[in-house]
Design an enzyme around this catalytic site. Structure first.
Site, PDB file in Angstrom:
ATOM      1  N   ARG A   1       0.803  -1.228   0.000  1.00 40.12           N
ATOM      2  CA  ARG A   1       0.000   0.000   0.000  1.00 40.12           C
ATOM      3  C   ARG A   1       0.835   1.277   0.000  1.00 40.12           C
ATOM      4  O   ARG A   1       0.333   2.327   0.359  1.00 40.12           O
ATOM      5  CB  ARG A   1      -0.972  -0.024   1.175  1.00 40.12           C
ATOM      6  CG  ARG A   1      -1.968  -1.155   1.065  1.00 40.12           C
ATOM      7  CD  ARG A   1      -3.100  -1.085   2.053  1.00 40.12           C
ATOM      8  NE  ARG A   1      -3.936  -2.259   1.918  1.00 40.12           N
ATOM      9  CZ  ARG A   1      -3.724  -3.417   2.550  1.00 40.12           C
ATOM     10  NH1 ARG A   1      -2.718  -3.529   3.397  1.00 40.12           N
ATOM     11  NH2 ARG A   1      -4.516  -4.441   2.351  1.00 40.12           N
TER      12      ARG A   1
ATOM     13  N   GLY B   1      -1.461 -10.732   9.566  1.00 44.39           N
ATOM     14  CA  GLY B   1      -1.377 -12.142   9.958  1.00 44.39           C
ATOM     15  C   GLY B   1      -2.513 -12.608  10.838  1.00 44.39           C
ATOM     16  O   GLY B   1      -2.416 -13.648  11.487  1.00 44.39           O
ATOM     17  N   GLY B   2      -3.610 -11.862  10.847  1.00 44.72           N
ATOM     18  CA  GLY B   2      -4.757 -12.271  11.647  1.00 44.72           C
ATOM     19  C   GLY B   2      -5.321 -13.618  11.232  1.00 44.72           C
ATOM     20  O   GLY B   2      -6.014 -14.273  12.004  1.00 44.72           O
ATOM     21  N   GLU B   3      -5.007 -14.035  10.008  1.00 38.72           N
ATOM     22  CA  GLU B   3      -5.507 -15.332   9.520  1.00 38.72           C
ATOM     23  C   GLU B   3      -4.602 -16.477   9.967  1.00 38.72           C
ATOM     24  O   GLU B   3      -4.887 -17.645   9.712  1.00 38.72           O
ATOM     25  CB  GLU B   3      -5.552 -15.344   7.988  1.00 38.72           C
ATOM     26  CG  GLU B   3      -6.019 -14.052   7.345  1.00 38.72           C
ATOM     27  CD  GLU B   3      -4.931 -12.986   7.258  1.00 38.72           C
ATOM     28  OE1 GLU B   3      -3.745 -13.291   7.523  1.00 38.72           O
ATOM     29  OE2 GLU B   3      -5.272 -11.829   6.950  1.00 38.72           O
TER      30      GLU B   3
ATOM     31  N   ASP C   1     -14.592 -11.673  11.432  1.00 36.69           N
ATOM     32  CA  ASP C   1     -13.411 -11.244  10.665  1.00 36.69           C
ATOM     33  C   ASP C   1     -13.506  -9.777  10.280  1.00 36.69           C
ATOM     34  O   ASP C   1     -13.070  -9.368   9.204  1.00 36.69           O
ATOM     35  CB  ASP C   1     -13.226 -12.106   9.406  1.00 36.69           C
ATOM     36  CG  ASP C   1     -11.905 -11.796   8.684  1.00 36.69           C
ATOM     37  OD1 ASP C   1     -10.923 -11.486   9.377  1.00 36.69           O
ATOM     38  OD2 ASP C   1     -11.876 -11.837   7.448  1.00 36.69           O
TER      39      ASP C   1
ATOM     40  N   ASP D   1     -11.985  -6.777  10.637  1.00 41.47           N
ATOM     41  CA  ASP D   1     -10.832  -5.925  10.968  1.00 41.47           C
ATOM     42  C   ASP D   1     -11.271  -4.464  10.941  1.00 41.47           C
ATOM     43  O   ASP D   1     -11.883  -4.025   9.964  1.00 41.47           O
ATOM     44  CB  ASP D   1      -9.719  -6.093   9.930  1.00 41.47           C
ATOM     45  CG  ASP D   1      -9.162  -7.491   9.868  1.00 41.47           C
ATOM     46  OD1 ASP D   1      -8.058  -7.702  10.369  1.00 41.47           O
ATOM     47  OD2 ASP D   1      -9.845  -8.361   9.292  1.00 41.47           O
TER      48      ASP D   1
END
Lengths: 216, 573
Positions: B135, B195-197, B305, B307
């Protein structure tokens, strides 16, 4: 006393000799083998040597390697064609060196998808690499390196195919795992198989580059 | 040099019709100072959303509602890579820095599109890229900073593209990675981890801009003995997620960074009982120490989920007869949040749903949403909920116009989702969602007339001023507002780049591009000419939504070619 959650592994003299030969990570290998031989624990995170650090564990599948389940209740057991259900779903596997018993899980690029299919459905190229209708491919999607985790009806057609749920690439294992949907740029690397004494073994190295496309 | 070649070179050099390609080091580069970052020149775009306050507003007005119909491409540049191009072009006095998937940074002449240099990271062959994107690059003095998907922070020489330092942030093999544009504050380069997954423990971390030395690291989940730790059960805090994968905003007056945090992991809330601080929150951090000053949690015990990583905009609002120093956050959880930055901390002011939701029954006086248990995913049961896990607005940013006082939201309406929760052990480096990925549903609401919706909201009254609906597409791209009363956005699967009238919502101009646009458009100026620029390059979640809806919605486009191109426009004279 060392505690380990990894299965014990026998290391032969051959491995020691191989480790002292010239090559990458030579010093590290010697250290690891010495530690193994003396029963010492390495101080990495307070645990003993991981299976992933053993010599040969990062090497790609070699001819005569045995395929073992990589997950589930039978993790570590040899895969037998007779145990697989025709038509899928696929199972995930590691190659295991039959001489040293080292499971080659030192690199995620070594993991394999194994699926049993109707030999009549396989194209000639795929059939030539199959053993008792079982075919094997790299589990790593060649798009961005995610593992392929799904066995689902194809976006186009009525057959089950491998699907990478990261970005929806689909591969048909009956046709050399060619891409049938999604952004993957090429087919999955194939791993030719043989069936020895009722277990699956590797007949030749991966055909094709394992891993994701990189850069431009 | 042979005579023929020499003659040709002379001929070309003396022919004004043939542009001479720029190459090699940049001369007369303008060092980026603290003062310039605090008060960027109107013609530059040196922050993710141009200014520390995150408003996504350009004061340039040479391109406006009157002449935008004459907007035309002046140059384009192919990045040479596929997947999601999500970065705004970064502009510093005539130099444009482009960041792309696969870890490239390209320095271009912002006036001509000629390339000065290109940095191309060699990513590890075993890298698992769930979100292959970037980004944007941060700027400080004579350096450019890139955060990479193999979890490094790299400093490049702005003039040459050569690596000055390269610091490992965490371990990509454990599912930790970076996709955001670094926030640079007073010589500190600040990033937050993805890395939340993968069941990581989120963090925000600062590095010395000159040396790459780590200065501080604040985990977004408090450890034992720290306030908030009691909102977790057992060892859940070690793997509880709360990633911090979007650039924060910064209040220069109080020297406070505002940083959004992501979902609790894994998804179903009953696998991590408690309020789970500081997941799905905004954190107020001290830029010198990383110390947590205050926080506000948008919703506790996340199960969807959702975020809330898109950092809030800092806007002064006139409300109830006084000036409110607000934080504005149109949330992934479908609620448009108005918060206040008070000396004693962040306070709730108001909130309302900006798209249909069946998850919340209301908001209590403290600002805590009241959940409907029937639409909260759990283990061993399939639960449907609206909006979908991509939310009312995902990471693409809203914008604020200082001229209209409106907030422009790239919303998605009429999307619902669902999944069956499961409790599975974490394997480091492997997906850990709490559901099977192939089980994740995305469904249109019955009777839906549209999906994507560009909305204009009055943050003071809570009233919608206007909206533009997209019947056959999601809206998955960041929005930019300009002083020319233009609202710029891509985000649709028809590959269009559009300009709307900021006051009325009238579509004034559109241009079909090579691919879909997810990235933030920008406005900039070189030598008295003003330009609009944007990267077109579809992928990642925009593509996922599209694939999930193809076949469910008649006429929903599922053929958006990938490949990144920088588009630069100016008004035809």
């Amino acid at each position: 006393m060392c505690k380990s959650d990894q299965p014990t592994t026998s290391i032969t003299r051959t491995d020691l000799e191989r480790a002292t030969a010239s090559g990458p990570d030579q010093t590290r290998r010697v250290l690891i083998l010495t530690a193994l031989a003396t029963g010492a624990c390495l101080a990495s995170a307070g645990s003993s040597i991981a299976q992933e650090d053993l010599p040969g564990s990062s090497e790609r599948p070699q001819k005569a390697d045995v395929l073992v389940y990589s997950e589930g209740e039978r993790a570590g057991d040899a895969i037998r064609p007779a145990d697989l259900k025709a038509g899928g779903p696929p199972v995930r596997a590691w190659p295991k060196d039959p001489k040293t018993s080292v499971v080659r899980k030192g690199s995620r690029l070594n993991e394999i998808l194994v699926v049993k299919l109707d030999p009549a459905e396989l194209d000639d190229e795929t059939r030539a690499r199959a053993a008792d209708g079982v075919v094997a491919y790299s589990v790593i999607c060649v798009h961005t390196g995610c593992p392929i985790t799904a066995w689902v009806k194809a976006a186009s057609g009525d057959k089950d195919v491998f699907k990478c749920v990261c970005h929806n690439s689909e591969y048909d294992p009956r046709q050399s795992a060619q891409v049938v949907f999604g952004p993957a740029p090429r087919r999955l690397p194939a791993l030719p198989l043989a069936a020895d004494d009722g277990t699956l073994t590797v007949a030749a190295a991966f055909i094709g580059k394992v891993g994701a496309q990189t850069g431009r | 040099m042979a005579l023929k070649q020499w003659l040709l070179a002379v001929l070309l050099a003396s022919t004004c019709l043939v542009p001479i390609a720029t190459a090699g080091p940049i001369e007369n580069y303008s060092p980026v100072t603290a003062d310039r970052l605090k008060n960027p020149e109107p013609g530059n775009w040196m922050h993710y959303r141009r200014t520390y306050d995150g408003q996504g507003y350009s004061p340039l007005d040479q391109i406006n509602t009157t002449n935008v119909k004459n907007l035309a491409p002046v140059w384009t540049f192919s990045t040479g890579v596929v997947e999601g191009h999500e970065a705004p072009p970064i502009i510093n006095n005539g130099i444009m820095f482009i960041a792309t998937p696969s870890g490239q940074v390209i320095a271009l002449n912002a006036k001509t599109g000629d390339e000065y240099w290109r940095y191309k990271r060699q990513l590890p062959e075993d890298l698992f890229q769930l979100h292959p994107t970037n980004r944007g690059v941060g700027l400080w003095q004579d350096k450019v900073y890139l955060a990479t998907t193999d979890d490094h922070l790299v400093a490049l020489d702005a003039k040459t593209g050569k690596v000055v330092w390269d610091t490992k942030v965490q371990d990509y093999k454990k599912g930790q990675y970076l996709t955001l544009m670094p926030l640079v504050v007073d010589g500190k380069v600040i990033v937050g981890g993805s890395g939340g997954e993968f069941g990581v423990r989120g963090y925000v971390v600062a590095f010395d801009a000159e040396t790459g030395k780590e200065l501080w690291r604040t985990f977004t989940i408090p450890g034992p003995g720290e306030p908030g730790h009691e909102t977790w059960s057992g060892d859940d805090w070690k793997t509880g997620g709360a990633p911090a994968w979007m650039t924060g905003t910064y209040d220069t007056e109080t020297r406070t960074i505002y940083w959004g945090t992501g979902n609790a992991a894994p998804w179903p809330g009953e696998t991590h009982p408690g309020d789970n601080l500081y997941s799905t929150s905004v954190l107020a951090l001290d830029p010198d120490s990383g110390k947590l000053k205050s926080y506000f949690q948008y919703h506790p015990n996340d199960s969807w989920d959702w975020d809330e990583v898109d950092a809030p905009m800092l806007i002064d609002l006139q409300r109830d007869g006084r000036t409110i120093k607000s934080l504005i956050h149109p949330g992934r959880n479908a609620i448009f949040w108005v918060l206040e930055r008070k000396p004693e901390g962040i306070k709730y002011v108001a909130g309302w749903p900006f798209v249909y939701t069946d998850v919340w029954k209301g908001i209590d006086p403290s600002g805590k949403p009241i959940v409907d248990p029937a639409h909260k995913p759990g283990v061993g049961k399939r639960v449907e909920f609206c909006p979908s896990l991509w939310g009312g607005k995902d990471w693409p940013s809203a914008a604020y116009s200082q001229r209209t006082g409106l907030v422009y939201v790239p919303a998605n309406e009429n999307f619902c989702g669902g999944f069956t929760g499961e409790k599975v052990p974490l394997k480091p480096g492997q997906l850990w969602l709490g559901t099977k990925p192939e089980d994740i549903g995305l469904t249109p609401r019955p009777g839906a007339t549209h999906f994507g919706e560009l909305q204009a909201w009055d943050p003071v009254t809570g009233k919608k001023a206007w909206s533009h609906n997209f019947p056959k597409s999601q809206l998955f791209g960041s929005v930019t507002a300009t002083a020319g009363d233009l609202i710029l956005v891509g985000g649709t699967n028809d590959r269009m780049f559009r300009a709307f009238h900021a006051k009325t919502g009238e579509l004034l101009w559109e241009q079909k591009t090579n691919s879909g646009i997810m990235a933030m458009p920008i406005a900039y100026e070189v030598d008295g000419t003003q330009y609009i620029a944007v990267q077109s390059g579809w992928g990642v979640d925009a593509q996922r939504i599209q694939d999930a809806l193809a076949g469910k919605v008649p006429g929903f486009e599922n053929n958006v070619p990938q490949g990144g191109v920088v588009w630069v426009f100016a008004v035809k004279k």
